[in-house]
Design an enzyme around this catalytic site. Structure first.
Site, PDB file in Angstrom:
ATOM      1  N   LYS A 164       0.847  -1.316  -0.146  1.00  0.00           N
ATOM      2  CA  LYS A 164       0.040  -0.072  -0.043  1.00  0.00           C
ATOM      3  C   LYS A 164       0.887   1.218   0.055  1.00  0.00           C
ATOM      4  CE  LYS A 164      -2.030  -1.439   3.993  1.00  0.00           C
ATOM      5  NZ  LYS A 164      -1.010  -2.503   4.031  1.00  0.00           N
TER       6      LYS A 164
ATOM      7  N   ARG B  94      -9.035   0.173   8.878  1.00  0.00           N
ATOM      8  CA  ARG B  94      -8.716  -1.196   9.633  1.00  0.00           C
ATOM      9  C   ARG B  94      -9.557  -1.692  10.413  1.00  0.00           C
ATOM     10  NH1 ARG B  94      -2.584   0.506   8.869  1.00  0.00           N
ATOM     11  NH2 ARG B  94      -2.020  -1.597   9.417  1.00  0.00           N
TER      12      ARG B  94
ATOM     13  N   ARG C 288      12.462  -5.423   4.772  1.00  0.00           N
ATOM     14  CA  ARG C 288      11.929  -3.962   4.425  1.00  0.00           C
ATOM     15  C   ARG C 288      13.031  -2.946   4.898  1.00  0.00           C
ATOM     16  NH1 ARG C 288       6.177  -1.582   5.155  1.00  0.00           N
ATOM     17  NH2 ARG C 288       6.383  -2.506   7.412  1.00  0.00           N
TER      18      ARG C 288
ATOM     19  N   ARG D  22      11.820  -0.883  10.477  1.00  0.00           N
ATOM     20  CA  ARG D  22      10.867  -0.677  11.537  1.00  0.00           C
ATOM     21  C   ARG D  22      10.733  -1.671  12.370  1.00  0.00           C
ATOM     22  NH1 ARG D  22       5.539   0.450   7.906  1.00  0.00           N
ATOM     23  NH2 ARG D  22       4.717  -0.553   9.637  1.00  0.00           N
TER      24      ARG D  22
ATOM     25  N   ARG E 185       0.592  -8.567  13.730  1.00  0.00           N
ATOM     26  CA  ARG E 185       0.035  -7.760  12.679  1.00  0.00           C
ATOM     27  C   ARG E 185      -1.027  -8.610  11.652  1.00  0.00           C
ATOM     28  NH1 ARG E 185       5.099  -5.204  10.211  1.00  0.00           N
ATOM     29  NH2 ARG E 185       3.714  -3.724   9.192  1.00  0.00           N
TER      30      ARG E 185
HETATM   31  P1  AP5 Z   1       5.031  -1.358   1.734  1.00  0.00           P
HETATM   32  O1  AP5 Z   1       4.557  -0.785   0.484  1.00  0.00           O
HETATM   33  O2  AP5 Z   1       5.788  -0.660   2.865  1.00  0.00           O
HETATM   34  O3  AP5 Z   1       3.718  -2.352   2.250  1.00  0.00           O
HETATM   35  P2  AP5 Z   1       2.371  -1.795   2.957  1.00  0.00           P
HETATM   36  O4  AP5 Z   1       1.099  -2.448   2.512  1.00  0.00           O
HETATM   37  O5  AP5 Z   1       2.502  -0.074   3.324  1.00  0.00           O
HETATM   38  O6  AP5 Z   1       2.828  -2.370   4.454  1.00  0.00           O
HETATM   39  P3  AP5 Z   1       3.014  -1.726   5.927  1.00  0.00           P
HETATM   40  O7  AP5 Z   1       3.694  -2.707   6.623  1.00  0.00           O
HETATM   41  O8  AP5 Z   1       3.540  -0.235   5.803  1.00  0.00           O
HETATM   42  O9  AP5 Z   1       1.439  -1.681   6.400  1.00  0.00           O
HETATM   43  P4  AP5 Z   1       0.959  -1.735   7.635  1.00  0.00           P
HETATM   44  O10 AP5 Z   1      -0.452  -1.552   7.194  1.00  0.00           O
HETATM   45  O11 AP5 Z   1       1.095  -2.777   8.678  1.00  0.00           O
HETATM   46  O12 AP5 Z   1       1.713  -0.488   8.280  1.00  0.00           O
HETATM   47  P5  AP5 Z   1       1.190   0.974   8.649  1.00  0.00           P
HETATM   48  O13 AP5 Z   1       2.473   1.932   8.239  1.00  0.00           O
HETATM   49  O14 AP5 Z   1      -0.100   1.492   7.842  1.00  0.00           O
HETATM   50  O15 AP5 Z   1       5.777  -2.739   0.958  1.00  0.00           O
HETATM   51  C1  AP5 Z   1       6.422  -3.759   2.072  1.00  0.00           C
HETATM   52  C2  AP5 Z   1       7.794  -4.252   1.267  1.00  0.00           C
HETATM   53  O16 AP5 Z   1       7.612  -4.762   0.347  1.00  0.00           O
HETATM   54  C3  AP5 Z   1       8.712  -3.032   1.362  1.00  0.00           C
HETATM   55  O17 AP5 Z   1       9.983  -3.527   1.470  1.00  0.00           O
HETATM   56  C4  AP5 Z   1       8.840  -2.767  -0.333  1.00  0.00           C
HETATM   57  O18 AP5 Z   1       9.858  -2.011  -1.009  1.00  0.00           O
HETATM   58  C5  AP5 Z   1       8.226  -4.175  -0.856  1.00  0.00           C
HETATM   59  N1  AP5 Z   1       7.261  -3.917  -1.995  1.00  0.00           N
HETATM   60  C6  AP5 Z   1       6.280  -3.365  -2.294  1.00  0.00           C
HETATM   61  N2  AP5 Z   1       5.732  -3.733  -3.327  1.00  0.00           N
HETATM   62  C7  AP5 Z   1       6.474  -4.957  -3.879  1.00  0.00           C
HETATM   63  C8  AP5 Z   1       6.418  -5.423  -5.188  1.00  0.00           C
HETATM   64  N3  AP5 Z   1       5.512  -5.302  -6.017  1.00  0.00           N
HETATM   65  N4  AP5 Z   1       7.360  -6.718  -5.245  1.00  0.00           N
HETATM   66  C9  AP5 Z   1       8.124  -6.588  -4.227  1.00  0.00           C
HETATM   67  N5  AP5 Z   1       8.527  -6.272  -3.351  1.00  0.00           N
HETATM   68  C10 AP5 Z   1       7.549  -5.123  -2.811  1.00  0.00           C
HETATM   69  O19 AP5 Z   1       0.717   1.007  10.018  1.00  0.00           O
HETATM   70  C11 AP5 Z   1       1.814   0.660  11.140  1.00  0.00           C
HETATM   71  C12 AP5 Z   1       1.104   0.712  12.554  1.00  0.00           C
HETATM   72  O20 AP5 Z   1       0.404   2.007  12.797  1.00  0.00           O
HETATM   73  C13 AP5 Z   1      -0.047  -0.465  12.526  1.00  0.00           C
HETATM   74  O21 AP5 Z   1       0.483  -1.789  12.920  1.00  0.00           O
HETATM   75  C14 AP5 Z   1      -0.809   0.136  13.684  1.00  0.00           C
HETATM   76  O22 AP5 Z   1      -0.266  -0.032  14.970  1.00  0.00           O
HETATM   77  C15 AP5 Z   1      -0.693   1.886  13.445  1.00  0.00           C
HETATM   78  N6  AP5 Z   1      -1.931   2.046  12.410  1.00  0.00           N
HETATM   79  C16 AP5 Z   1      -1.797   2.588  11.388  1.00  0.00           C
HETATM   80  N7  AP5 Z   1      -2.971   2.930  10.749  1.00  0.00           N
HETATM   81  C17 AP5 Z   1      -3.835   2.509  11.701  1.00  0.00           C
HETATM   82  C18 AP5 Z   1      -5.557   2.382  11.733  1.00  0.00           C
HETATM   83  N8  AP5 Z   1      -6.174   2.921  10.588  1.00  0.00           N
HETATM   84  N9  AP5 Z   1      -5.947   1.926  12.756  1.00  0.00           N
HETATM   85  C19 AP5 Z   1      -5.043   1.618  13.916  1.00  0.00           C
HETATM   86  N10 AP5 Z   1      -3.975   1.703  13.907  1.00  0.00           N
HETATM   87  C20 AP5 Z   1      -2.983   2.052  12.732  1.00  0.00           C
END
Ligand code: AP5
Length: 213
Positions: free
Chosen positions: A13, A88, A127, A158, A169
């Site tokens: 994402k 979420r 990552r 991270r 997660r």
């Molecule tokens: P990446 O693009 O970073 O994936 P992502 O889906 O953004 O993954 P996240 O881990 O950031 O999502 P998340 O939802 O757990 O975390 P968030 O920051 O929102 O890609 C991942 C890896 O794959 C990278 O290394 C990238 O280079 C690689 N990649 C990408 N595309 C690729 C491809 N096509 N092929 C190969 N490799 C590829 O949230 C973090 C924390 O914040 C949560 O756990 C929670 O505690 C809190 N939080 C955030 N939002 C909320 C909410 N709405 N409600 C409650 N808590 C929340």
């Protein structure tokens, strides 16, 4: 255009959000980035969110709804938004729905990135993320300092990409986040499915096609 990016942690994402935002001409709102910045700066929001984030748990819905309320009313977001990392939980979906109605808008589509857990674990354990602009990289990619023009931040791992937090997660996703898709289905919101595996630009193209289709 208001689009919710949906999918497991590590589905891509955060990689796709800025690419789609540039192509569609709307800004992104990534709650994870907002929360990580608050943790780094030690603000009250950051202090409230830090422990839950490091464990791999969700932060409370009212915190997320507060961020959305404050951000989406800004003029920069009046033409639309790409929401990365929200929604979420079902209460967040209900809250966003209320907020959008107050603003005279609606969620036009949920773009759901489809990927299996094995690929997720591989991606997240490799990552690295820029400590300044949050751009994600995969280990082995050139990019330290960050390759984004004018950034030069350092790449970090991270805390929630440790194996135990990744497992947590994925569990939280199944328990609390996956049901959100059924909620949107029941409201008749368009759900566009995208195969999230493959070259990054190919995934962007599939996402555009799914949104247009
Ligand atoms: P990446 O693009 O970073 O994936 P992502 O889906 O953004 O993954 P996240 O881990 O950031 O999502 P998340 O939802 O757990 O975390 P968030 O920051 O929102 O890609 C991942 C890896 O794959 C990278 O290394 C990238 O280079 C690689 N990649 C990408 N595309 C690729 C491809 N096509 N092929 C190969 N490799 C590829 O949230 C973090 C924390 O914040 C949560 O756990 C929670 O505690 C809190 N939080 C955030 N939002 C909320 C909410 N709405 N409600 C409650 N808590 C929340």
């Amino acid at each position: 255009m208001n689009i919710v990016l949906f999918g497991k942690p590590g589905a891509g994402k955060g990689t796709q959000a800025p690419l789609l935002a540039e192509q569609l001409g709307v800004p992104t709102l990534a709650t994870g980035d907002v929360l990580r910045a608050a943790v780094r700066e030690g603000t009250p929001l950051g202090l409230q969110a830090k422990a839950a984030m490091e464990r791999g748990d969700l932060v409370p819905d009212e915190v997320i709804l507060g961020i959305m309320k404050e951000t989406l009313a800004k003029p920069a977001y009046s033409r639309g938004v790409i929401l990365d990392g929200v929604v979420r939980t079902v209460p967040q979906a209900e809250g966003l729905d209320r907020l959008m109605r107050e603003l005279g808008r609606r969620v036009d589509a949920v773009l759901c990135f489809d990927i299996d857990n094995e690929e997720i674990v591989q991606r997240l354990s490799g990552r690295l993320v820029c400590d300044k602009c949050q751009t994600p990289y995969s280990e082995g990619q050139p990019g330290d300092p960050c390759g984004k023009p004018g950034c030069e931040g350092r790449l970090m791992r991270r805390k929630d990409d440790e194996p135990e937090a990744i497992r947590r997660r994925l569990h939280v996703y199944e328990e609390q986040t996956a049901p959100v898709l059924d909620w949107y289905r029941s409201k008749g919101t368009r759900i566009a499915m995208v195969d999230a595996v493959g070259e990054v630009n190919a995934v962007t193209q599939r996402a555009r096609a799914a949104l247009e289709g």
